[in-house]
Design a protein around this motif. Structure first.
Motif, short mmCIF file in Angstrom:
data_model
loop_
_atom_site.label_atom_id
_atom_site.label_comp_id
_atom_site.label_asym_id
_atom_site.label_seq_id
_atom_site.Cartn_x
_atom_site.Cartn_y
_atom_site.Cartn_z
N ALA A 59 3.30 9.62 16.79
CA ALA A 59 2.77 8.83 18.23
C ALA A 59 1.72 7.94 17.89
N ASP A 60 0.72 8.73 16.90
CA ASP A 60 -0.52 7.72 16.26
C ASP A 60 0.22 6.53 15.60
N SER A 61 1.06 6.91 14.77
CA SER A 61 1.71 5.67 14.05
C SER A 61 2.45 4.65 14.82
N THR A 62 3.08 5.10 15.79
CA THR A 62 3.64 4.17 16.80
C THR A 62 2.62 3.44 17.56
N LEU A 63 1.62 4.03 17.92
CA LEU A 63 0.43 3.22 18.63
C LEU A 63 -0.19 2.33 17.85
N GLY A 64 -0.38 2.58 16.50
CA GLY A 64 -1.00 1.70 15.60
C GLY A 64 0.05 0.38 15.38
N ARG A 65 1.14 0.30 15.58
CA ARG A 65 1.92 -0.74 15.28
C ARG A 65 1.57 -1.76 16.56
N VAL A 66 1.32 -1.34 17.52
CA VAL A 66 1.05 -2.56 18.65
C VAL A 66 -0.45 -2.46 18.84
N LEU A 67 -1.36 -2.04 18.18
CA LEU A 67 -2.81 -2.56 17.90
C LEU A 67 -3.02 -3.55 17.10
N PRO A 68 -4.44 -4.20 17.30
CA PRO A 68 -4.46 -5.21 16.33
C PRO A 68 -4.71 -4.52 15.13
N GLY A 69 -4.30 -5.38 13.94
CA GLY A 69 -4.65 -4.95 12.64
C GLY A 69 -5.09 -6.07 11.89
N ILE A 70 -6.06 -5.52 10.71
CA ILE A 70 -6.62 -6.45 9.84
C ILE A 70 -6.09 -6.32 8.33
N SER A 71 -6.10 -7.20 7.43
CA SER A 71 -5.46 -7.18 6.41
C SER A 71 -6.44 -8.25 5.36
N ALA A 72 -6.56 -7.76 4.16
CA ALA A 72 -7.11 -8.76 3.31
C ALA A 72 -6.66 -8.90 1.83
N ARG A 73 -6.63 -9.75 1.02
CA ARG A 73 -5.94 -10.03 0.03
C ARG A 73 -7.07 -10.70 -0.89
N GLY A 74 -7.04 -10.30 -2.25
CA GLY A 74 -7.89 -11.05 -3.36
C GLY A 74 -7.13 -11.22 -4.40
N SER A 75 -7.53 -12.49 -5.27
CA SER A 75 -6.76 -12.38 -6.44
C SER A 75 -7.72 -13.19 -7.50
N TYR A 76 -7.52 -12.96 -8.85
CA TYR A 76 -8.35 -13.64 -9.78
C TYR A 76 -7.25 -14.46 -10.86
N THR A 77 -7.19 -15.48 -10.86
CA THR A 77 -6.14 -16.28 -12.08
C THR A 77 -7.04 -17.02 -13.03
N ARG A 78 -6.68 -16.51 -14.27
CA ARG A 78 -7.09 -17.46 -15.51
C ARG A 78 -6.21 -18.57 -15.82
N ASN A 79 -6.37 -19.95 -15.74
CA ASN A 79 -5.62 -20.85 -16.03
C ASN A 79 -5.95 -21.49 -17.67
N GLN A 80 -4.85 -21.66 -18.28
CA GLN A 80 -5.20 -22.09 -19.59
C GLN A 80 -5.58 -23.64 -19.49
N TYR A 81 -5.23 -24.73 -18.49
CA TYR A 81 -5.92 -25.78 -18.33
C TYR A 81 -6.42 -26.03 -17.18
N SER A 82 -7.58 -26.64 -17.08
CA SER A 82 -8.19 -27.03 -15.64
C SER A 82 -8.06 -28.46 -15.31
N SER A 83 -8.07 -28.95 -14.22
CA SER A 83 -7.98 -30.30 -13.58
C SER A 83 -8.90 -30.69 -12.70
N SER A 84 -9.58 -31.79 -12.48
CA SER A 84 -10.33 -32.20 -11.47
C SER A 84 -10.20 -33.70 -11.33
#
Length: 782
Positions: A59-84
């Motif tokens: 029941a708590d899991s079903t309630l959690g599906r209709v309540l607001p939710g927050i998600s976060a994502r982060g990543s790091y990438t090492r590129n061989q070449y840079s451009s500007s």
């Protein structure tokens, strides 16, 4: 006279004891202890508690599906070449923009808010209702396990009371047996009365053992139901609670409040809400989202931090939506049916238990009215029935008159309802009457004459120690005659059941095709041999021409190869001739062993084939013959020791000829104990020239392990059985008898070995034991 007076005092004391003593009901710890244990440790209650926790989490899991939710994502990438790039106008300060950095960092956080989700909101309500149903089911399970614990508790109490009553009845039966023996010795009772008293003692012993078994079984059931080990050392007195029950309508009026009914109702509501949620899934859902993003590669925006807000509407439809709705509606119908079944079952249970309790109270009041204290109370009530009656819905059942002769059916019911105390009282009165009768007739009882018996003298003799088993005769060789070449049977040279010797002709298969194959193979061999001779001559000529260089080396090699090929062809033809000869021999089928033929399985003219199943005939060797048998694994050590000492012998008997044993040799002891049976296979080989033993017949096998020196033997009819074990009557020099317990050993024909309790030379009674009493005189007769 002094002994008779003592018996009288014993019987009188027993009578007073049974009259005044009321057996208490042996009980356990208080019933609340077992109820609490069942509530906490019963597996059904634990499972129901776990189901409730699972439903609440869902029941708590079903309630959690209709309540607001927050998600976060982060990543790091090492590129061989840079451009500007520089986006500054000409003539102004540089404005570099990083498009792809060497070390790229990206991160985002998103807030999602369901705005309109009618199906999800309805599923939350259905999940909560399911959790409520699980809570009601937990309460119903607790009531069920508590009821089972209470039922097992009072079953143990009843069985303990039955043990006490059986023990008291056994004491009375033993005293009656002792009095019957005393009366028999005094000459005032027949031997049949003693036998009946002895049989009554045996019956009471069996009843006591059965009651103790029931105590053990019900105590184990109570421990399993409650998790509390019953303590049988305490004594609790039970009191009758015969207060009137309320009206049946009062109990049925609270039907909806029963946990089981409430759980079924909640399950139906949850199914209906799930069906509504499935229908609402056809409506679109709306959700909002807000995302904040940060990166060190902003591109042309020029801002490392940015946000994004969105509102999303979702709607989908296919055939599965309609099928899911129909499935959930069917689930609602099933839940309603289960609810109806629960309601009807609960109502029937209330009706059944209420009437059972009311009937039990009425029977208890009737029984109390028949007892002496109850009769006195009825006199004080003026003969009126008990005010409790049989319940609010039924008339009070009138008690039987105090001084009226009852019908046969009433007497039988009253006899069946007799309490344990009244039964013991009756037994005590019978014992007292028997003692008084013996006192009155003791002075005039005549001297009992010596009992006529048959007597034999115990002898000492060396006897074998053996194991008797059931075995089966097995033929040492069994051959199924099978055709090795296909063809038609043209000759049968053996009769069914005939004795055959090794090499005797049994069948003939038409040899003409195989004789023709042999002729063809021999012709091919002759041709190839001629070709070989020609090739050798040609090779000799070529070899001489090669010496004068009149022929090439290639022609020389060809002629030499032709010789080798011809030699191979000759060897191939020789093998074909040998094969054709062998097939021709196979047309004449002969016996491979000495033995007895069974019933032939083919007739003249049948076409046989090597691949056919069943064969043509079965021949079994009968001399010698095997006797296969098994022994228990507990006897394996004794057999191994006898084999090591060279003392093991085998005697085999036919069931219809037990007096004609045939000695054999133990030739096989299996290397493992058989799984499931706990037995070990053995095999004995016995001589069978007269074909007395037949394959497949069951036989009696006696495995002799050794010899017992100086064993005491008596006729098998001398030993008798009592509640304390086997015994014999020993005749002393003054012609009186002594009842002596013995330990009986193995039987030796008509005799039996006595391992303990008897010596050689002592005389024992072999016939007429029913007329013998310990200490009484006997008269020997042939």
């Amino acid at each position: 006279m002094q002994r008779n007076g003592g018996d009288f005092l014993i019987a009188a004391a027993l009578f007073l004891l049974l009259l005044l003593y009321s057996l208490p009901s042996l009980a356990l710890q208080p019933v609340e202890t077992f109820v609490a244990g069942a509530r906490q440790r019963n597996p059904d209650a634990l499972e129901a508690r776990a189901n409730l926790a699972q439903e609440e989490a869902q029941a708590d899991s079903t309630l959690g599906r209709v309540l607001p939710g927050i998600s976060a994502r982060g990543s790091y990438t090492r590129n061989q070449y840079s451009s500007s790039i520089d986006i500054a106008p000409p003539g102004q300060a540089p404005q570099p923009i990083t498009v792809v950095p060497s070390d790229q960092w990206d991160g985002s956080a998103t807030l999602r808010v369901p705005l309109i989700d009618l199906a999800g909101f309805q599923r939350v309500s259905a999940a909560k209702t399911s959790a409520q149903a699980s809570a009601h089911q937990l309460e119903a399970t607790r009531l069920q396990v508590e009821g089972q614990a209470v039922q097992d508790y009072y079953q143990v109490v009843a069985n303990l009371a039955l043990v006490a009553a059986s023990s008291a009845a056994l004491d009375v039966s033993r005293e009656s047996f002792r009095l019957a023996q005393a009366r028999y010795q005094a000459g005032s009772a027949a031997a049949l009365e003693v036998d009946r008293a002895r049989a009554d003692v045996e019956q009471q012993v069996q009843q006591l053992a059965a009651a103790e078994l029931q105590v053990a079984l019900t105590a184990r059931a109570l421990e399993s139901a409650s998790g509390v080990e019953p303590d049988l050392s305490s004594v609790v007195r039970l009191s009758d609670d015969l207060h009137p029950e309320g009206n049946l309508d009062a109990f049925e009026g609270g039907l909806s409040r029963l946990p089981a009914v409430a759980a079924a109702t909640a399950s139906t509501n949850a199914a209906e809400k799930q069906a509504d949620a499935q229908r609402l899934a056809l409506a679109p859902s709306v959700a909002g989202s807000f995302t904040e993003r940060g990166t060190n590669a902003p591109g042309f925006t020029g801002h490392e931090w940015s946000y994004q807000a969105a509102v999303t509407a979702t709607w989908s439809f296919d055939l599965t939506n309609i099928a899911d709705i129909r499935s959930q509606e069917a689930a609602v119908d099933a839940a309603r049916a289960r609810e109806l079944r629960t309601v009807l079952s609960s109502r029937d249970s209330i009706h059944r238990e209420w009437n059972t309790i009311v009937a039990g109270i009425a029977r208890g009041n009737d029984h109390a009215a028949r007892s002496p204290p109850g009769a006195a109370r009825r006199v004080r009530r003026g003969g009126q029935p008990h005010p409790v009656g049989r319940g609010p819905r039924q008339r009070a059942r009138p008690a039987p008159p105090l001084h009226r002769t009852q019908s046969a059916l009433g007497k039988r019911r009253e006899g069946n309802a007799m309490t344990r105390s009244m039964k013991l009282l009756l037994l005590g009165a019978l014992a007292l009457a028997s003692a008084c009768k013996k006192v009155e007739g003791a002075q005039s009882a005549p001297q009992r004459p010596p009992a006529p018996v048959s007597v034999a003298t115990a002898v000492e003799r060396d006897v074998p120690v053996y194991l008797d088993e059931i075995g089966k005769n097995i033929a040492p060789e069994v051959v199924t005659i099978q055709a090795q070449v296909p063809g038609r049977i043209t000759g049968i040279h053996v009769k069914d059941g005939a004795t055959v010797k090794r090499g005797d002709l049994l069948f003939t298969i038409d040899p003409r095709p195989y004789r023709a194959q042999l002729d063809s193979a021999e012709a091919s061999l002759a041709r190839n041999q001629a070709e070989l001779e020609l090739a050798k001559l040609e090779f000799g000529r070529v070899q001489k021409l090669l010496e004068t260089d009149a022929i090439s080396q290639q022609d020389h090699d060809s002629r030499r190869s032709a010789v080798a090929v011809s030699q191979a062809q000759v060897r191939l033809s020789q093998a074909a001739v040998a094969t054709a000869q062998l097939n021709l021999e196979y047309c004449f089928i002969r016996s491979p062993i000495d033995g007895r033929a069974g019933q032939r399985l083919v007739d003249l003219g049948n076409v046989v084939n090597p691949s056919a199943s069943g064969g043509l005939l079965v021949i079994q060797r009968l001399d010698p013959i095997y006797a296969d048998f098994t022994i228990a694994e507990n006897d394996l050590g004794s057999v191994q020791r006898a084999l090591a000492a060279g003392q093991a012998k085998v005697e085999v008997r036919l069931p219809d000829e037990p007096d004609k044993p045939r000695t054999g040799t133990l030739t096989f002891l299996d290397n493992a104990v058989q799984d499931g049976t706990g037995t070990v296979k053995l095999r004995a080989s016995i001589e069978n020239r007269d074909w007395r033993f037949w394959p497949g017949r069951f036989v009696k096998v006696r495995l002799v392990l050794g010899t017992q020196k100086g064993a005491v033997l008596v006729p098998a009819t001398a030993t008798q059985i009592s509640a304390k074990g086997p015994f014999v009557y020993v005749v002393k020099d003054d012609s009186t008898t002594e009842l002596r317990p013995v330990a009986v050993g193995q039987r030796q024909g008509d005799l039996v070995a006595v391992a303990q309790g008897l010596k050689g030379g002592e005389r024992v009674v072999t016939a007429g034991q029913l007329a013998v009493t310990p200490g009484g005189k006997v008269r020997s007769q042939p």
